[in-house]
Design an enzyme around this catalytic site. Structure first.
Site, mmCIF file in Angstrom:
data_model
loop_
_atom_site.group_PDB
_atom_site.id
_atom_site.type_symbol
_atom_site.label_atom_id
_atom_site.label_comp_id
_atom_site.label_asym_id
_atom_site.label_seq_id
_atom_site.Cartn_x
_atom_site.Cartn_y
_atom_site.Cartn_z
ATOM 1 N N HIS A 94 -7.076 95.339 -63.457
ATOM 2 C CA HIS A 94 -6.603 93.890 -63.519
ATOM 3 C C HIS A 94 -5.490 93.476 -64.277
ATOM 4 C CE1 HIS A 94 -9.323 93.528 -66.846
ATOM 5 N NE2 HIS A 94 -8.561 92.348 -67.046
ATOM 6 N N ASN A 151 -13.748 74.001 -43.778
ATOM 7 C CA ASN A 151 -14.143 72.950 -42.988
ATOM 8 C C ASN A 151 -13.404 71.713 -43.774
ATOM 9 O OD1 ASN A 151 -16.011 70.603 -43.442
ATOM 10 N ND2 ASN A 151 -16.299 71.604 -41.371
ATOM 11 N N CYS A 191 -15.959 75.893 -37.176
ATOM 12 C CA CYS A 191 -17.243 75.280 -37.130
ATOM 13 C C CYS A 191 -17.612 74.179 -36.035
ATOM 14 C CB CYS A 191 -17.742 74.753 -38.373
ATOM 15 S SG CYS A 191 -16.522 73.272 -38.693
#
Length: 183
Positions: A71, A123, A156
């Site tokens: 990392h 969403n 959705c």
């Protein structure tokens, strides 16, 4: 050659990361892909490896070379850090300094001057949620630039702001951020 770290988090829009990686490579960038575990449910690392021409990083505990910490090495390579798509979950982790996977651990190890871009995809009600908006505002304060999501019919079935930005817009933001970082 500039190196772009492309973070992919677990959104239905993760499939678009393949086109993003492919287009960035065609523009002459070295693309190192870092996937969250949930993103691998939407798109395989092999797809992104084939397009980026680099090993795809998925596991914070995988250390391929005993003399290097993965990392840290990834963070040192970065000329730009892009998370596309960025879910509410990854935005919350980044905003709160959580480092419990490879993507967030690399983000914590980035130098301050590395341009950091996030392209939310979720969403519309999740995007508008005051907690998510607070997290986005905090990330802006500490140097992240948001690539605004589009208003669209979402996976959705809801209509509203939350769809991943168009890929040409993402590519333009990357090019602009790299140009500004040279100045």
């Amino acid at each position: 050659m500039k190196t772009i770290l492309l973070g992919v988090s677990g959104s239905i829009s993760a499939y678009k990361s393949a086109d993003i990686a492919n287009q960035l490579v065609k523009l002459g960038y070295n693309v190192e892909v870092i996937m969250t575990q949930s993103s691998t449910e939407f798109i395989t690392p092999l797809t992104l490896q084939s397009l980026s021409k680099n090993y795809v990083h998925t596991d914070v505990m995988q250390e391929n070379f005993p003399d290097k910490i993965n990392h840290i090495e990834l963070a040192k390579k970065a000329d730009l850090f892009l998370v596309a798509p960025a879910t509410a979950n990854i935005i919350g982790k980044l905003a709160n300094g959580l480092a419990d996977d490879l993507l967030t651990t690399v983000a914590m190890a980035l130098k301050e001057e590395v341009p950091k871009l996030i392209a939310p995809a979720m969403n519309t009600y999740m995007y508008q949620n005051p907690v998510n908006q607070r997290n986005l505002n905090w990330l802006r304060e500490v140097g992240y630039k948001e690539i605004d999501p589009r208003e669209a019919l979402l996976a959705c079935g809801d209509f509203g702001k939350g769809a991943l930005a168009n890929i040409p817009d993402i590519l333009d933001e990357v090019t602009q951020a790299l140009h500004e970082s040279k100045e």
